[in-house]
Design an enzyme around this catalytic site. Structure first.
Site, short mmCIF file in Angstrom:
data_model
loop_
_atom_site.label_atom_id
_atom_site.label_comp_id
_atom_site.label_asym_id
_atom_site.label_seq_id
_atom_site.Cartn_x
_atom_site.Cartn_y
_atom_site.Cartn_z
N ASP A 178 -40.80 32.72 12.91
CA ASP A 178 -40.97 34.18 12.91
C ASP A 178 -41.42 34.64 11.53
O ASP A 178 -42.28 35.51 11.38
CB ASP A 178 -39.67 34.90 13.30
CG ASP A 178 -39.66 35.33 14.77
OD1 ASP A 178 -40.30 34.63 15.58
OD2 ASP A 178 -39.02 36.35 15.10
N ASP A 196 -36.71 28.28 14.68
CA ASP A 196 -36.81 29.62 15.28
C ASP A 196 -37.03 30.66 14.20
O ASP A 196 -37.91 31.50 14.28
CB ASP A 196 -35.51 29.91 16.06
CG ASP A 196 -35.52 31.28 16.68
OD1 ASP A 196 -36.56 31.66 17.28
OD2 ASP A 196 -34.50 32.01 16.56
N TYR A 246 -28.43 25.35 19.43
CA TYR A 246 -28.75 26.04 20.68
C TYR A 246 -28.07 25.39 21.88
O TYR A 246 -27.86 26.04 22.90
CB TYR A 246 -30.26 26.02 20.92
CG TYR A 246 -31.02 27.16 20.31
CD1 TYR A 246 -30.89 27.48 18.97
CD2 TYR A 246 -31.90 27.93 21.08
CE1 TYR A 246 -31.61 28.50 18.40
CE2 TYR A 246 -32.63 28.97 20.52
CZ TYR A 246 -32.47 29.25 19.18
OH TYR A 246 -33.19 30.27 18.63
N ASP A 277 -33.25 27.33 3.06
CA ASP A 277 -33.29 28.60 2.31
C ASP A 277 -34.46 28.60 1.31
O ASP A 277 -35.19 29.59 1.18
CB ASP A 277 -31.94 28.89 1.62
CG ASP A 277 -31.37 27.71 0.85
OD1 ASP A 277 -31.92 26.59 0.96
OD2 ASP A 277 -30.38 27.90 0.13
N LYS A 293 -30.58 21.57 5.98
CA LYS A 293 -29.59 22.20 5.09
C LYS A 293 -28.58 21.12 4.72
O LYS A 293 -27.37 21.26 4.94
CB LYS A 293 -28.96 23.41 5.82
CG LYS A 293 -28.04 24.26 4.98
CD LYS A 293 -28.72 25.02 3.87
CE LYS A 293 -27.68 25.73 3.00
NZ LYS A 293 -28.26 26.30 1.77
C1 IPM Z 1 -38.40 31.71 20.53
C2 IPM Z 1 -37.45 32.77 21.00
C3 IPM Z 1 -36.39 32.12 21.85
C4 IPM Z 1 -35.62 31.17 20.95
C5 IPM Z 1 -35.42 33.07 22.58
C6 IPM Z 1 -36.16 34.09 23.42
C7 IPM Z 1 -34.42 32.32 23.40
O1 IPM Z 1 -36.94 33.47 19.94
O2 IPM Z 1 -38.99 31.02 21.39
O3 IPM Z 1 -38.56 31.55 19.33
O4 IPM Z 1 -34.67 31.57 20.26
O5 IPM Z 1 -35.95 29.99 20.96
MG MG Z 2 -37.81 32.98 18.08
#
Ligand code: IPM
Ligand code: MG
Length: 358
Positions: A251, A247, A141, A223, A190
């Site tokens: 999710d 990240d 990032y 993975d 990884k």
């Molecule tokens: C998160 C989001 C952010 C990230 C975005 C909005 C920049 O997806 O906080 O997980 O990628 O960190």
């Molecule tokens: Mg995110």
């Protein structure tokens, strides 16, 4: 207590859900005799629209001067042009970097009454209680990135890099968290392909061997971890990983409790204000409709009271009240599994009433 809070509603459903968390905070303030002074500032796409930058100086100054920050969400289709050089997400990334919020804590613990809201089978998610610790100010990032032309072809690159101290401090924080939980720590990388991951793995092992030898420590490739997270999620306790892997995995992990709309997160540094937010995004498809689930943001405000203001009792009360409201069967659309649902403000009101009644 007198506390200065900066509210950053941001884009999409951000303003709707932050408004509910603000009501909850003021109910807590009244009940316990605290004064939470809330200042609302702009960030993300809405800041781009009004002042041309996703992180106005004024917002950053307000954040620096406050005890804690509560953020809604940033981004949306309006600002999604891939060729744009100014993007809403830069507001959030800038805050993380400027405030040195290197650790992102994302707890994932499905609520009992919502076990059937998950797309996964009940027997898989029963007993799940994971704390993801995601490195937040390094990795791909924040490595060098750019584009270049070579023999008429355009190339783009983003460099993933980690230094030993960056890995050490996040692993240390995760290890301390594991000590206070079930004593299990999993580091995800990884290392079979990436050099940055090999340094990560080596450094993490050193930290654990030196100072946390009592932990049940293991490593997973990202993975494989993606697979374990849906096949045997109850086996994990604290999971520590780099910025991008964290990240993605969080999710994925958010589907264990059934909806992204339930999960809060805390971003903290060595000192200074922490930043609290739901892990979901700005949900532009439902923005302005009054149907978004405010519970992740309300739970984020509980994390804020606990981690930044040391108000454990108040934080616990918010969490219990959310639990009660769910126990009573109230659901926003995202967790209603097709059944009857209520709106954002109604859900906020129910939590506020619970707080007043306790
Ligand atoms: C998160 C989001 C952010 C990230 C975005 C909005 C920049 O997806 O906080 O997980 O990628 O960190
Ligand atoms: Mg995110």
């Amino acid at each position: 207590m007198d506390a200065q809070l900066t509210l950053l509603p941001g884009d999409g459903i951000g303003p709707e859900i932050v408004a509910q968390a603000e009501r909850v905070l003021s109910a807590i303030g009244e009940k316990f005799g605290h004064s939470f002074h809330c200042q609302t500032c702009e960030v993300g796409g809405s800041a781009i629209d009004s002042v041309g930058t996703p992180l106005p100086e004024e917002t950053l100054d307000a954040c620096r001067a406050s005890n804690a920050i509560l953020l809604g969400a940033v981004g949306g289709p309006k600002w999604d042009d891939p060729t744009a050089s100014i993007r809403p997400e830069q507001g959030l990334l800038g805050l993380r970097k400027e405030l040195k919020l290197f650790a992102n804590l994302r707890p994932i613990k499905p609520h009992n009454v919502l076990l059937d809201a998950s797309p996964l089978k009940r027997e898989i998610i029963e007993g799940v209680d994971i704390l993801f610790v995601r490195e937040l100010t390094g990795g791909i990032y924040f490595g060098e990135s750019g584009r270049r032309q070579h023999e008429g072809t355009e190339f783009a690159y983003d460099v993933m890099q980690y230094s030993e101290p960056e890995v050490e401090r996040i692993v240390r924080l995760a290890a301390v968290a594991a000590q206070g939980r079930r004593g299990k720590l999993t580091s995800v990388d990884k290392a079979n392909v990436l050099e940055a991951s090999r340094l990560w793995r080596q450094t993490a092992r050193q930290v654990v061997e030196q100072d946390f030898a009592e932990l049940d420590y293991g490593v997973e490739l990202v993975d494989a971890m993606a697979m374990h997270l849906i096949s045997r999620p109850a086996d994990f306790d604290v999971v520590v990983t780099g910025n991008m892997f964290g990240d993605i995995l969080t999710d994925e992990g958010s589907m264990l409790p059934g909806s992204l709309g339930m999960l809060p997160s805390a971003s903290v540094g060595q000192s200074g204000p922490g930043l609290y937010e739901p892990i979901h995004g700005s949900a532009p498809d439902i923005a302005g409709k009054g149907i978004a689930n405010p519970l992740a943001t309300i739970l984020a405000s509980a994390m804020m009271l606990r981690h930044s203001l040391n108000l454990e009792e108040e934080a616990g009360l918010i969490e219990n009240c959310v639990e009660n409201v769910l126990d009573q069967g109230h659901r926003t659309e995202d967790i209603a599994a097709g059944g009857p649902s209520i709106g954002t403000a109604e859900m906020g009101s129910l939590v506020v009433e619970q707080i007043q009644q306790q």
